[in-house]
Every structure is written in C-alpha cells, then in structure tokens.
Design an enzyme around this catalytic site. Structure first.
Site, PDB file in Angstrom:
ATOM      1  N   MET A   1       7.659  -3.383   4.877  1.00  0.00           N
ATOM      2  CA  MET A   1       8.283  -4.472   4.113  1.00  0.00           C
ATOM      3  C   MET A   1       9.725  -4.158   3.752  1.00  0.00           C
ATOM      4  O   MET A   1      10.583  -5.034   3.755  1.00  0.00           O
ATOM      5  CB  MET A   1       7.475  -4.739   2.848  1.00  0.00           C
ATOM      6  CG  MET A   1       6.178  -5.433   3.147  1.00  0.00           C
ATOM      7  SD  MET A   1       5.342  -5.882   1.629  1.00  0.00           S
ATOM      8  CE  MET A   1       4.048  -4.690   1.595  1.00  0.00           C
TER       9      MET A   1
ATOM     10  N   ASP B   1      15.335   6.038   1.433  1.00  0.00           N
ATOM     11  CA  ASP B   1      13.971   6.416   1.840  1.00  0.00           C
ATOM     12  C   ASP B   1      13.891   7.941   1.887  1.00  0.00           C
ATOM     13  O   ASP B   1      14.903   8.625   2.050  1.00  0.00           O
ATOM     14  CB  ASP B   1      13.668   5.845   3.234  1.00  0.00           C
ATOM     15  CG  ASP B   1      12.179   5.684   3.490  1.00  0.00           C
ATOM     16  OD1 ASP B   1      11.708   4.528   3.521  1.00  0.00           O
ATOM     17  OD2 ASP B   1      11.485   6.709   3.667  1.00  0.00           O
TER      18      ASP B   1
ATOM     19  N   TYR C   1      -4.189   4.497  -6.706  1.00  0.00           N
ATOM     20  CA  TYR C   1      -3.276   3.475  -6.179  1.00  0.00           C
ATOM     21  C   TYR C   1      -3.244   2.270  -7.125  1.00  0.00           C
ATOM     22  O   TYR C   1      -2.172   1.833  -7.552  1.00  0.00           O
ATOM     23  CB  TYR C   1      -3.702   3.042  -4.770  1.00  0.00           C
ATOM     24  CG  TYR C   1      -2.737   2.070  -4.131  1.00  0.00           C
ATOM     25  CD1 TYR C   1      -1.523   2.513  -3.614  1.00  0.00           C
ATOM     26  CD2 TYR C   1      -3.023   0.714  -4.054  1.00  0.00           C
ATOM     27  CE1 TYR C   1      -0.625   1.615  -3.033  1.00  0.00           C
ATOM     28  CE2 TYR C   1      -2.138  -0.189  -3.476  1.00  0.00           C
ATOM     29  CZ  TYR C   1      -0.940   0.275  -2.974  1.00  0.00           C
ATOM     30  OH  TYR C   1      -0.045  -0.611  -2.414  1.00  0.00           O
TER      31      TYR C   1
ATOM     32  N   LYS D   1      -0.089   0.932  -9.464  1.00  0.00           N
ATOM     33  CA  LYS D   1       0.465  -0.406  -9.303  1.00  0.00           C
ATOM     34  C   LYS D   1       0.323  -1.231 -10.596  1.00  0.00           C
ATOM     35  O   LYS D   1       1.111  -2.134 -10.865  1.00  0.00           O
ATOM     36  CB  LYS D   1      -0.204  -1.109  -8.112  1.00  0.00           C
ATOM     37  CG  LYS D   1       0.158  -0.473  -6.764  1.00  0.00           C
ATOM     38  CD  LYS D   1       1.661  -0.572  -6.504  1.00  0.00           C
ATOM     39  CE  LYS D   1       2.061  -0.066  -5.150  1.00  0.00           C
ATOM     40  NZ  LYS D   1       3.515  -0.195  -4.889  1.00  0.00           N
TER      41      LYS D   1
ATOM     42  N   THR E   1       1.722  -3.739   7.986  1.00  0.00           N
ATOM     43  CA  THR E   1       2.828  -2.780   8.058  1.00  0.00           C
ATOM     44  C   THR E   1       2.244  -1.453   8.525  1.00  0.00           C
ATOM     45  O   THR E   1       1.021  -1.285   8.572  1.00  0.00           O
ATOM     46  CB  THR E   1       3.455  -2.556   6.665  1.00  0.00           C
ATOM     47  OG1 THR E   1       2.512  -1.846   5.859  1.00  0.00           O
ATOM     48  CG2 THR E   1       3.858  -3.848   5.988  1.00  0.00           C
TER      49      THR E   1
END
Ligand SMILES: NC(=O)c1ccc[n+]([C@@H]2O[C@H](COP(=O)([O-])OP(=O)(O)OC[C@H]3O[C@@H](n4cnc5c(N)ncnc54)[C@H](O)[C@@H]3O)[C@@H](O)[C@H]2O)c1
Length: 245
Positions: free
Chosen positions: A18, A37, A150, A154, A185
């Site tokens: 993304m 990155d 995870y 989030k 992705t």
C-alpha cells in the site's frame, strides 16, 4: 492544478504494498514524496533516480532515527505537509505461539512507530500552522480476528490517532485513521494461511473480493489532501463491507 500540488508527503513503508501505491498516487497528484522504509534495497529498486521521490532508510520503531529523518527532510525540502504512518508487520502466530518478544516487537513497530512519527513531525507542522496525518490501522482493531499482538497494536493506532486529532486541532493539524480489510499486498501474499481461509473471508465480504492497494491509497490521498480540510478524528473503514456484518 493537481490535488497535491506543492505538497511534501512523508510515507512510511513506502517500498512495498500500500505504501508503494501511495507513493505512485501522491506523486501523480503533484506531491514530492519521501518514501521511508527499513528496506533500503527495495527503496532503491522502486524509487532510485526519481526527481520527485526522496528515499530514506528509517526504522519506525526508533526514536533517534525518526528525529534524524524529520530533520533531514525539513533541511532538504523545507517542510512536511503530510505524514502517512503506514509501515507495519503482521503475524500468523496464535495465542499459544507468540512470545513476549513477538508482542513487544509488534507493538514497537505498529503501535509505537506511528506515535513517534506524530511526535517528531509536530514541530514543523505546528510552525506551518497546518498539516495532515493519516495513520493506517486495520479492520482487526474493530472486529475480533484472533487474540494476538497485531490486533492490539492496531487498536493502539486507533486510540492515539483520536487523541492526536483532539490535541492537534488547535494548530490546524488534522489526524485521521484508515482501517483496511484484507488487501492484496506482499504482506498477505507472504502469509502461509491457506487459500481456503482467504476464500472464506471473501465469501463473508459484501463486495465479494479482496481489496487492492489503490482502494486504500485513493482514500488516504483524499484524507491527506485539502479536499478533506474539515475532516479530523475520522475513522474510515476500507474492507468491502466485511465489518458491517
Ligand atoms: N495487507 C493487508 O491486508 C492489511 C490489512 C490491514 C492493515 N494493513 C496495514 O497496512 C500497512 C501496509 O501493509 P502492506 O500490506 O502494504 O504491507 P507490506 O508488507 O507490503 O509493506 C510494509 C512495508 O513496511 C516496511 N516496514 C516493516 N517494518 C518496518 C520498520 N520497522 N520501519 C520501517 N518500515 C518498515 C516493510 O519493509 C514494507 O516495505 C501495514 O501497517 C499493515 O499492518 C495491511
């Protein structure tokens, strides 16, 4: 006139998925983009030699690296109008498999990373009296999809984004959150989960398909742009309707 004319946008995780799509969409709308990155090789492969993309190696979990990165960009480009906290990692480990170290690593990158980004970009945006921040959370922060680090990381993104929207509004800085569903992705392609699980998820999705990077990228572009100038603290779910059930 393009939608991000003369804007400088800083996008983390800009070497894949993304984030890579956002770099493409944002530059196509006139922005100068900083693609940050941890994967320097991928950054160079994707964006090396382009005039309107500055690449930057950054581990989003590092306070020191954020400080240097923001100072470098402000020195070189003069400002940062837009920050997209998109970099992240995922896991397939279940409740009995992940270690405390796994939990901390996930929290450091996915949860603490966006906090550090907002903390370090604040002074330059405050000085400008404006700015737009978009944080990438996940539908797993909204619906039960496994008790794991995870979802927790989030969920942290959701909470800090709302808090920042309230705190930063007086300086003209907007903060919004996007909650992607399952998007095609490399992150998803690299999961070992069986095809059957993904097919099951597609069946549960009203729009009956997985998302594409541009589905998220275009929404982020809108929130980042001046078209969304009265939108802050918003939570935009981009999951084909999955969580509406
Ligand atoms: N793909 C999905 O289904 C999905 C769903 C919901 C949310 N998300 C979130 O969207 C964001 C982008 O995911 P994607 O699917 O494009 O993943 P991706 O794996 O294709 O890209 C993630 C990028 O982040 C970079 N990265 C990882 N750790 C980093 C670190 N410590 N510092 C800097 N960069 C780092 C990676 O090198 C990679 O380039 C992530 O935050 C992810 O959690 C993805």
């Amino acid at each position: 006139m393009t939608r991000l004319q003369d804007k400088v946008a800083f996008i983390t995780g800009g070497a894949s998925g993304m984030g890579e799509m956002m770099v493409k969409l944002f530059t196509a709308q006139g922005a100068t983009v900083v693609a940050a990155d941890i994967n320097e090789t991928a950054l160079e492969e994707k964006w090396g030699g382009l005039d309107n993309v500055m690449t930057l190696k950054l581990n989003v979990a590092s306070d020191e690296e954020w400080e240097t990165a923001i100072a470098t960009v402000v020195d070189k480009l003069g400002k940062i109008d837009i920050l997209i906290n998109n970099a992240g990692i995922s896991t397939e480990k279940g409740l009995n498999d992940f270690t405390i170290e796994d939990w901390r690593r996930m929290s450091d990158i996915n949860g603490f990373g966006p906090f550090l980004g907002m903390k370090h970009v604040l002074s330059t945006m405050k000085e400008a009296g404006k700015g737009s921040i978009v944080n990438i959370s996940s539908y797993t922060a909204l619906v039960g999809m496994g008790l794991n680090p995870y979802s927790a990381s989030k969920g942290a993104v959701r909470a800090i984004s709302r808090a920042a929207a309230v705190d930063f509004g007086k300086w003209g800085i907007r903060v919004n959150t996007v909650f992607p569903g399952i998007i095609e992705t490399p992150m998803v392609a690299n999961l070992q989960s069986s095809k059957a699980i993904l097919e099951g998820l597609i069946k549960m999705t009203p729009l009956e398909r997985l998302g594409k990077p541009e589905d998220v990228g275009n929404a982020v572009l809108f929130l980042a742009s001046d078209e969304a100038s009265y939108i802050t603290g918003a939570e935009l779910v981009i999951d084909g309707g999955y969580s509406a059930r």
